[in-house]
Scaffold this motif. Sequence first.
Motif, PDB file in Angstrom:
ATOM      1  N   GLN B  11       0.840  -1.194   0.000  1.00 47.60           N
ATOM      2  CA  GLN B  11       0.000   0.000   0.000  1.00 47.60           C
ATOM      3  C   GLN B  11       0.873   1.241   0.000  1.00 47.60           C
ATOM      4  O   GLN B  11       1.800   1.349   0.813  1.00 47.60           O
ATOM      5  CB  GLN B  11      -0.914   0.017   1.223  1.00 47.60           C
ATOM      6  CG  GLN B  11      -1.771   1.259   1.307  1.00 47.60           C
ATOM      7  CD  GLN B  11      -3.146   0.999   1.876  1.00 47.60           C
ATOM      8  OE1 GLN B  11      -3.468  -0.112   2.298  1.00 47.60           O
ATOM      9  NE2 GLN B  11      -3.969   2.026   1.896  1.00 47.60           N
ATOM     10  N   THR B  13       0.628   5.349   0.365  1.00 46.04           N
ATOM     11  CA  THR B  13      -0.285   6.365   0.850  1.00 46.04           C
ATOM     12  C   THR B  13       0.445   7.677   1.026  1.00 46.04           C
ATOM     13  O   THR B  13       1.672   7.709   1.198  1.00 46.04           O
ATOM     14  CB  THR B  13      -0.924   5.931   2.186  1.00 46.04           C
ATOM     15  OG1 THR B  13      -1.970   6.855   2.529  1.00 46.04           O
ATOM     16  CG2 THR B  13       0.089   5.919   3.311  1.00 46.04           C
ATOM     17  N   GLN B  17      -2.502  10.713   5.574  1.00 45.42           N
ATOM     18  CA  GLN B  17      -3.692   9.906   5.286  1.00 45.42           C
ATOM     19  C   GLN B  17      -3.821   8.769   6.294  1.00 45.42           C
ATOM     20  O   GLN B  17      -2.849   8.325   6.911  1.00 45.42           O
ATOM     21  CB  GLN B  17      -3.604   9.325   3.871  1.00 45.42           C
ATOM     22  CG  GLN B  17      -3.644  10.376   2.772  1.00 45.42           C
ATOM     23  CD  GLN B  17      -4.962  11.116   2.745  1.00 45.42           C
ATOM     24  OE1 GLN B  17      -6.024  10.531   2.610  1.00 45.42           O
ATOM     25  NE2 GLN B  17      -4.900  12.437   2.874  1.00 45.42           N
ATOM     26  N   VAL B  19      -4.625   4.823   7.044  1.00 47.55           N
ATOM     27  CA  VAL B  19      -4.579   3.527   6.375  1.00 47.55           C
ATOM     28  C   VAL B  19      -5.114   2.454   7.313  1.00 47.55           C
ATOM     29  O   VAL B  19      -4.984   2.569   8.535  1.00 47.55           O
ATOM     30  CB  VAL B  19      -3.162   3.135   5.903  1.00 47.55           C
ATOM     31  CG1 VAL B  19      -2.673   4.072   4.838  1.00 47.55           C
ATOM     32  CG2 VAL B  19      -2.187   3.063   7.060  1.00 47.55           C
TER      33      VAL B  19
END
Lengths: 111, 115
Positions: B11, B13, B17, B19
């Motif tokens: 992932q 990001t 942000q 997660v």
Amino acid sequence: EDKVVQSPLSLVVHEGDTVTLNCSYEVTNFRSLLWYKQEKKAPTFLFMLTSSGIEKKSGRLSSILDKKELFSILNITATQTGDSAIYLCAVVGNAGNMLTFGGGTRLMVKP
Amino acid sequence: EPEVTQTPSHQVTQMGQEVILRCVPISNHLYFYWYRQILGQKVEFLVSFYNNEISEKSEIFDDQFSVERPDGSNFTLKIRSTKLEDSAMYFCASSAESAIYTEAFFGQGTRLTVV
């Protein structure tokens, strides 16, 4: 604070060699010591040791714990290229539900 | 053979942000864990979870982290406002009994990259 130190940091051997990996620890209220093999991502379980002097064995791998001298060794006989990995030692101490890991030994077995 | 599964495998990001990293532990296991491994460094304990509550947590597991078992199968790690230094491989693990008595089994990990 619990502490685990592994040696050597890295090791290069040829197929058929025997290797010994070392793990020393300082732990409050020692409960157990575990060995894991980390090839690409996930550590995979090898051995769990709780008692001194009792060897655990699985195929070409074996391990033993010395609770008086606070160390463990992992032996691999007749090494194969598939044994190439990072070998991690971890201990469970006073906190109970957590593993404290050492920095690992990177083993490379050449054909 | 039963295994711990984690999603996503990777992932990316943006800093700041939120997660959520997801894990499905082995089905009859009762203890659940999150560990992380920053590239080139040791595997570090974050948190253990038993009987729907945190049983141990490390200094790393500060207020920006939380864990949840939203249903009977999933175990999640939420990072509220990601920082660059959160970039790491995050491993979920589970065990049938306390880590004092039995080994923990690890998932394949989620590599989190914060940019």
